[in-house]
Design a protein around this motif. Structure first.
Motif, PDB file in Angstrom:
ATOM      1  N   GLY A 106       0.837  -1.184   0.000  1.00 25.35           N
ATOM      2  CA  GLY A 106       0.000   0.000   0.000  1.00 25.35           C
ATOM      3  C   GLY A 106       0.875   1.238   0.000  1.00 25.35           C
ATOM      4  O   GLY A 106       2.094   1.161   0.153  1.00 25.35           O
ATOM      5  N   THR A 107       0.256   2.400  -0.176  1.00 21.55           N
ATOM      6  CA  THR A 107       0.986   3.661  -0.237  1.00 21.55           C
ATOM      7  C   THR A 107       0.318   4.666   0.689  1.00 21.55           C
ATOM      8  O   THR A 107      -0.911   4.810   0.676  1.00 21.55           O
ATOM      9  N   ILE A 108       1.118   5.341   1.498  1.00 17.41           N
ATOM     10  CA  ILE A 108       0.572   6.395   2.353  1.00 17.41           C
ATOM     11  C   ILE A 108       0.407   7.651   1.509  1.00 17.41           C
ATOM     12  O   ILE A 108       1.388   8.219   1.022  1.00 17.41           O
ATOM     13  N   ASN A 109      -0.826   8.071   1.356  1.00 22.98           N
ATOM     14  CA  ASN A 109      -1.135   9.226   0.529  1.00 22.98           C
ATOM     15  C   ASN A 109      -1.089  10.519   1.323  1.00 22.98           C
ATOM     16  O   ASN A 109      -0.809  11.584   0.783  1.00 22.98           O
ATOM     17  N   GLN A 110      -1.335  10.433   2.624  1.00 22.92           N
ATOM     18  CA  GLN A 110      -1.412  11.647   3.440  1.00 22.92           C
ATOM     19  C   GLN A 110      -1.135  11.319   4.898  1.00 22.92           C
ATOM     20  O   GLN A 110      -1.620  10.313   5.421  1.00 22.92           O
ATOM     21  N   ALA A 118      -4.109   5.893   3.669  1.00 20.60           N
ATOM     22  CA  ALA A 118      -3.331   5.007   2.810  1.00 20.60           C
ATOM     23  C   ALA A 118      -4.218   4.422   1.727  1.00 20.60           C
ATOM     24  O   ALA A 118      -5.436   4.287   1.895  1.00 20.60           O
ATOM     25  N   LEU A 119      -3.610   4.079   0.599  1.00 21.29           N
ATOM     26  CA  LEU A 119      -4.321   3.478  -0.529  1.00 21.29           C
ATOM     27  C   LEU A 119      -3.716   2.118  -0.859  1.00 21.29           C
ATOM     28  O   LEU A 119      -2.495   1.954  -0.859  1.00 21.29           O
ATOM     29  N   PHE A 120      -4.587   1.165  -1.152  1.00 19.75           N
ATOM     30  CA  PHE A 120      -4.182  -0.143  -1.655  1.00 19.75           C
ATOM     31  C   PHE A 120      -4.821  -0.314  -3.024  1.00 19.75           C
ATOM     32  O   PHE A 120      -6.044  -0.189  -3.161  1.00 19.75           O
ATOM     33  N   GLY A 121      -3.978  -0.564  -4.028  1.00 21.61           N
ATOM     34  CA  GLY A 121      -4.461  -0.675  -5.400  1.00 21.61           C
ATOM     35  C   GLY A 121      -4.011   0.452  -6.292  1.00 21.61           C
ATOM     36  O   GLY A 121      -4.215   0.398  -7.501  1.00 21.61           O
TER      37      GLY A 121
END
Length: 385
Positions: A106-110, A118-121
Motif C-alpha cells: 500500500g501507499t501512504i497518501n497523506q 493510505a491506498l491499496f491498489g
C-alpha cells in the motif's frame, strides 16, 4: 521532520513549537503533530516501484481500498505529556503505520497529524486491494496494541488507534519524485472511509459493505448494521473486521461457491499420479506446474489431492503481497510439517520440533535452524549469581 511555529486558529498569532495555548490571546492550540515527508518511511524497493509506474498511471482511474487510521482523543493525550515525548510517540506510531502499509504494497497518501490515509491498489495496481488492506489493518491492530501496552506502562496513557476502510474508484493525479500524490475521490470514496473510521471502537477496525464484499470469506466480519453517516445520502452498511476467515485462496473461495465439473487434464493428472507412486516407493519427486494465469493450475492440484488418498498433505501458499514477509512460505510449510498452530506457545513449538525431528537428542544445528525459522529461540540464559 521539523517542528515549526504554531499558528493560533483564533487570532493568527505565531507561537513557539509545542505551545498548548496562544501567547497572545490565550486560546487553546491544537495538539502538536508530526508531518513526515511521504518518502521518509518508504522502503527503497517500493519507492522505485511507485516511481516506475508514474507515467502509466497519471490520470488513470483505479479501483482501490482506502484506509484511515488515527489516534483516539489525541489532543487530550497530547495535553498530558511533554511535547517532546508526544513527538517521540508519534514517530513510533508513524513507523508502525508505514511498516504495516508498505508490507502489503500500500501507499501512504497523506499524513494527518496523528494518523494516515493510505491506498491499496494505486499507484501500484492490485486486484486483491481489499484483501491487502484488511490484512494490513489486522497486522497494524496487533502491533499498535503492543505499542499501547508500552505507552500505558511508560506514561500511564490510554493510547489507542482506530481504523476505517472503504473501497471504490479514484482518479490518480500527479505523482512527484518525493512521492507526494494528488488523488480525486469519485463517489465520496475517501470521505466515506474517514466517516466509517469514526465508528470504530478504540483499537478497532470498521469498514463498508463495499470492502467487506470484496474480502468476503478471507476475513471474519461482525455486521454492525446500517449507520447514518454525515455526507452520505442513505444509511451505510458497516462491518467490524475481527480476524482472518476460513478461506485462504481464490480456489477455496470457488470451492465454497461450488465447483463446475472438472473436464480434461487427464494427461497432467496421470503425470502427477505417477510421480506420487514413485515417491511412495522411495524415489522422492518434485513436480512444477506452470501455465498462464487462469489456466486452472490450482484446480488441477485440487483434483489431484482429492484422488491422492492415504498420504500426508502439507500445504503452503506464496502470498502475492509476501515480498516483505521473509520466508513466509517456508515458515507455513514448517508449521504444517511439525504440527505447530499459529497460536502455539514457545515451549509447545520446541516440543513439536523435537518430536518432528524424530530423535530424543536431535542434531543441535538442525534444531536451531527450525526453531529460529519459527521465531523461537532454544537458548535459555544462564541464571545470574
Amino acid at each position: 521532520m521539523g517542528k515549526g511555529p504554531v499558528s493560533c486558529p483564533s487570532c493568527g498569532h505565531e507561537n513557539p513549537a509545542g505551545a498548548r495555548f496562544c501567547n497572545d490571546c490565550g486560546a487553546h492550540l491544537a495538539a502538536p503533530t508530526i508531518t513526515p515527508e511521504p518518502r521518509s518511511y518508504t522502503p527503497r524497493h517500493l519507492v522505485e516501484k511507485i516511481l516506475a509506474s508514474q507515467s502509466a498511471l497519471r490520470g488513470e482511474r483505479k479501483l482501490v481500498t482506502v484506509l484511515f487510521a488515527d489516534v483516539v482523543r489525541s489532543m487530550e493525550l497530547a495535553e498530558r505529556v511533554d511535547p517532546e515525548e508526544w513527538h517521540r510517540l508519534l514517530d513510533r506510531l508513524f513507523r508502525i503505520l508505514a511498516g504495516g502499509v508498505h508490507r502489503y504494497e500500500g501507499t501512504i497518501n497523506q499524513y494527518t497529524g496523528d494518523g494516515i490515509m493510505a491506498l491499496f491498489g494505486a499507484p501500484i495496481a492490485h486486484e486483491d486491494h481489499a484483501q491487502r488492506a484488511c490484512a494490513a489493518a489486522l497486522d497494524l491492530a496487533r502491533e499498535l496494541g503492543a505499542l499501547a501496552e508500552d505507552v500505558r506502562r511508560e506514561s500511564g496513557l490510554e493510547f489507542a488507534v482506530r481504523m476505517g476502510l472503504n473501497s471504490g474508484e479514484v482518479v490518480v493525479g500527479r505523482i512527484g519524485d518525493d512521492l507526494r500524490m494528488d488523488y480525486t475521490a469519485q463517489g465520496h470514496v475517501v470521505g466515506l472511509a474517514a466517516r466509517v473510521q469514526q465508528l470504530a471502537p478504540p483499537g478497532g477496525i470498521t469498514l463498508t459493505e463495499q470492502t467487506a464484499r470484496l474480502a468476503a470469506g478471507f476475513f471474519d466480519f461482525l455486521d454492525r448494521g446500517e449507520q447514518s453517516l454525515k455526507g452520505a445520502s442513505v444509511p451505510v452498511h458497516v462491518f467490524e473486521l475481527r480476524g482472518p476467515g476460513q478461506i485462504r485462496s481464490r480456489l477455496e473461495s470457488s470451492r465454497a461457491r461450488g465447483f463446475s465439473r472438472f473436464v480434461g487434464r487427464e494427461r497432467e493428472l496421470a503425470l502427477l499420479e505417477r510421480a506420487l507412486r514413485e515417491a511412495q516407493s522411495g524415489r522422492p519427486k518434485v513436480v512444477l506446474v506452470t501455465a498462464e494465469p487462469g489456466a486452472g493450475k490450482s484446480r488441477l492440484c485440487h483434483e489431484f489431492v482429492n484422488r491422492a488418498r492415504g498420504v500426508a498433505l502439507h500445504y503452503a501458499r506464496a502470498l502475492s503481497h509476501g515480498r516483505m514477509l521473509a520466508f513466509h512460505v517456508t515458515v507455513a510449510l514448517a508449521r504444517s510439517l511439525f504440527g505447530v498452530g499459529e497460536g502455539a506457545s514457545p515451549p509447545d513449538v520446541r516440543d513439536a520440533v523435537r518430536r518432528g525431528l524424530g530423535n530424543a537428542r536431535p542434531d543441535p544445528i538442525a534444531l536451531d535452524f527450525w526453531l529460529d525459522l519459527l521465531g523461537v529461540s532454544d537458548h535459555v540464559p544462564a541464571p545470574s549469581g
